[in-house]
Design an enzyme around this catalytic site. Structure first.
Site, PDB file in Angstrom:
ATOM      1  N   ASP A  18       7.882  -3.811  -7.073  1.00 39.96           N
ATOM      2  CA  ASP A  18       7.397  -2.771  -5.808  1.00 39.96           C
ATOM      3  C   ASP A  18       6.173  -2.680  -5.960  1.00 39.96           C
ATOM      4  O   ASP A  18       5.918  -1.825  -6.212  1.00 39.96           O
ATOM      5  CB  ASP A  18       8.409  -1.849  -4.737  1.00 39.96           C
ATOM      6  N   ASP A  19       5.283  -3.536  -5.509  1.00 43.19           N
ATOM      7  CA  ASP A  19       3.545  -2.988  -5.219  1.00 43.19           C
ATOM      8  C   ASP A  19       3.145  -3.047  -6.667  1.00 43.19           C
ATOM      9  O   ASP A  19       2.017  -2.873  -7.426  1.00 43.19           O
ATOM     10  CB  ASP A  19       3.282  -1.473  -5.225  1.00 43.19           C
ATOM     11  N   CYS A  51       4.994  -4.974   1.179  1.00 40.73           N
ATOM     12  CA  CYS A  51       6.322  -5.005   1.916  1.00 40.73           C
ATOM     13  C   CYS A  51       7.436  -6.017   2.088  1.00 40.73           C
ATOM     14  O   CYS A  51       8.171  -7.016   1.813  1.00 40.73           O
ATOM     15  CB  CYS A  51       6.902  -3.894   1.097  1.00 40.73           C
ATOM     16  N   ASP A  58       6.527  -8.029  -5.144  1.00 39.90           N
ATOM     17  CA  ASP A  58       6.292  -8.489  -3.940  1.00 39.90           C
ATOM     18  C   ASP A  58       4.762  -9.001  -3.714  1.00 39.90           C
ATOM     19  O   ASP A  58       4.748  -9.874  -2.779  1.00 39.90           O
ATOM     20  CB  ASP A  58       6.881  -7.325  -3.264  1.00 39.90           C
TER      21      ASP A  58
END
Length: 512
Positions: free
Chosen positions: A46-47, A82, A316
């Site tokens: 994530d990120d 996201c 993502d």
């Protein structure tokens, strides 16, 4: 006597023929069973950026996946946020087709409409119908599990085991939906640290699965998303690390769209100290993901499934820490936000490859279904399989010459009382009135890598702003060359953009 002998011969011949037929059918059945379908694992962080050194902490991952297979040097997200990005991964579609605009319910993130119209056609549904045993662990979509999204009772179709985080990324003090039942967690490291919990439950799934069917696992740890809570053993790691100071770090956005012309330049020391701290802590959280990859591969090896398993590692979207004087976030059209890591290993993939083929996250679902043996002509998705690029001896295929990156800006209808000079329509604002998003941060870009290295972007704002970059001569996108480019090239790029923004399915793959 002769008649009796002939009768016995015919009878014996019939028995032999029957036995041969049975043996042939048995052999055929066994041969059909011996075509073993491969297992597939998708690890989605994530990120996690790639341009700002986001893969530096991942030494084990780079060795165990990248060195054992392929690293894509030109992997991109279709949108740098996201929920829209994860929706693209799950559906294999550009945002203009899956209609998730941002991280809110009103932006269609995990809305009831999404659940009815998109989830039934997501790639795990196809896998499940093909007898794959499926497991999901970790963050799903930002609004998943909220009251307006149907609560924890909702389990998307296609999943046999569902261990999904309610809401956005956390490391402690969160709620899971475990096969539709609420499960609350506290702040005990051994029991609750989410990255480790996702790993442990995936290992349990591997122990309990049926060996007679292939499996698919999607593991989505919270790292390196805020609040950047590292495991206890890693909280002192990288103590001397700072965000990279090269490229566009702390540079003004003077020739860029309205939002990037607002930040003060140079940044105040307080902002730089803040983003340096965030940068270090992001790396610290990733060390647990690196451990996850190692433990997962050891498990696959111990159960003799490693050589029959494809493992994908990606994120993502990217991230920025001080680029163009924006402290920390994503959402922007520049390389640091749209480039993602992508490493893959598996049967038929030669080790230690680095491929420059352009790949999008909308391609993941089609590639996974291709590996599983699905008939891709029956699948309504915008992406294309990149199995031919990874293993050309297994599949024939072509590379896309260019692709779309699109984003819908988000803002508040009223002005921020602490920043009245900026007016309404902004979001993600820091105390010093630097905002990371706005309604007019809505754009669509054509990214070209074949024959040229260009980016062309149009904004849906009252300036009809256009940004153009030659990334061969200007890899950090410091100079917007829209006023210097041949108008004929601008026209070509504009026409490509129009086609991409309206494409669906096959037409997304066939634009010339």
């Amino acid at each position: 006597m002769a008649s009796s002998w002939v009768g016995q011969w015919r009878s014996s011949a019939w028995v032999v023929s029957t036995c041969l037929l049975v043996a042939l059918l048995t052999c055929t059945l066994r041969c059909s069973e011996c075509v073993t379908l491969s297992n597939i694992i998708l690890i989605l962080t994530d990120d996690q950026d790639v341009e700002m050194g986001g893969m530096t902490p991942m030494k084990k991952t780079k060795e165990l996946i990248g060195d054992a297979g392929v690293t894509f040097s030109n992997a991109f997200t279709a949108t740098p946020l996201c929920c829209p990005s994860r929706s693209s991964i799950i559906t294999g579609k550009y945002p203009h087709n899956h209609l998730v605009r941002n991280n809110s319910i009103s932006g269609n993130c995990s809305s009831t409409a999404w659940q009815k119209e998109a989830e039934p056609f997501a790639f795990p549904v196809y896998l499940n119908k093909m007898s794959y045993q499926t497991f999901y662990g970790g963050k799903y979509l930002n609004q998943y599990g909220s009251k307006d999204a149907g609560g924890v009772d909702h389990v998307p179709p296609g999943w046999d085991q569902w261990h999904a985080l309610v809401g956005n990324s956390k490391y402690y003090n969160y709620t899971l939906s475990v096969n539709g039942k609420e499960e609350k967690h506290g702040d005990n490291y051994e029991k609750d640290y989410l990255t480790d919990l996702v790993l442990n439950r995936s290992l349990h799934f591997l122990e309990e699965r049926s060996p007679n069917h292939p499996f698919f696992m999607m593991l989505c740890p919270p790292s390196p998303h805020s609040p950047w809570t590292a495991a206890p053993q890693y909280q002192q790691s990288f103590s001397d690390v700072k965000a990279p100071r090269n490229g566009s770090f702390n540079m003004p956005g003077k020739d860029k769209h309205w939002l990037l012309r607002q930040p003060a330049n140079p940044m105040p020391n307080s902002s730089i100290e803040y983003l340096d701290n965030a940068y270090r802590r992001r790396w610290q959280t990733l060390l647990s993901v690196d451990d996850m990859v190692e433990q997962l591969i050891k498990k696959l090896d111990s159960i003799k499934e490693l050589n029959n398993t494809y493992i994908f590692y990606t994120s993502d979207h990217g991230y920025h820490t001080g680029q163009f004087s924006l402290p920390i976030d994503k959402r922007q059209l520049y390389e640091f936000d749209i480039r993602i890591p992508l490493l893959v290993r598996g049967p038929g993939i030669k080790p230690k490859q680095t491929l420059q083929s352009p790949v999008l996250n909308i391609d993941l679902s089609m590639t996974i279904l291709d590996i599983a043996g699905a008939n891709l002509s029956t699948v309504n998705m915008d992406g294309q399989s990149f199995l031919p690029q990874m293993a050309p001896w297994l599949r024939n295929g072509t590379e896309r010459p260019f692709f779309l990156v699109e984003y819908t800006g988000e803002g508040h209808s009223s002005e921020d009382p602490s920043c009245p000079k900026l007016g309404p329509g902004l979001a993600e604002c820091f105390p010093d009135c630097v905002c990371e998003d706005a309604f007019n941060n809505t754009y669509a870009c054509v990214r070209v890598l074949k024959d040229a290295n260009l980016q062309y972007c149009e904004f849906a704002d009252n300036e009809s702003f256009v940004e153009v970059y030659n990334l061969t001569s200007d890899p950090h996108e410091l100079e917007n060359i829209v006023k210097k480019v041949d108008p004929a090239l601008l026209q070509i790029m504009n026409q490509r953009l129009i086609k991409l923004q309206s494409c669906t399915g096959d037409s997304c793959r066939n634009i010339k």
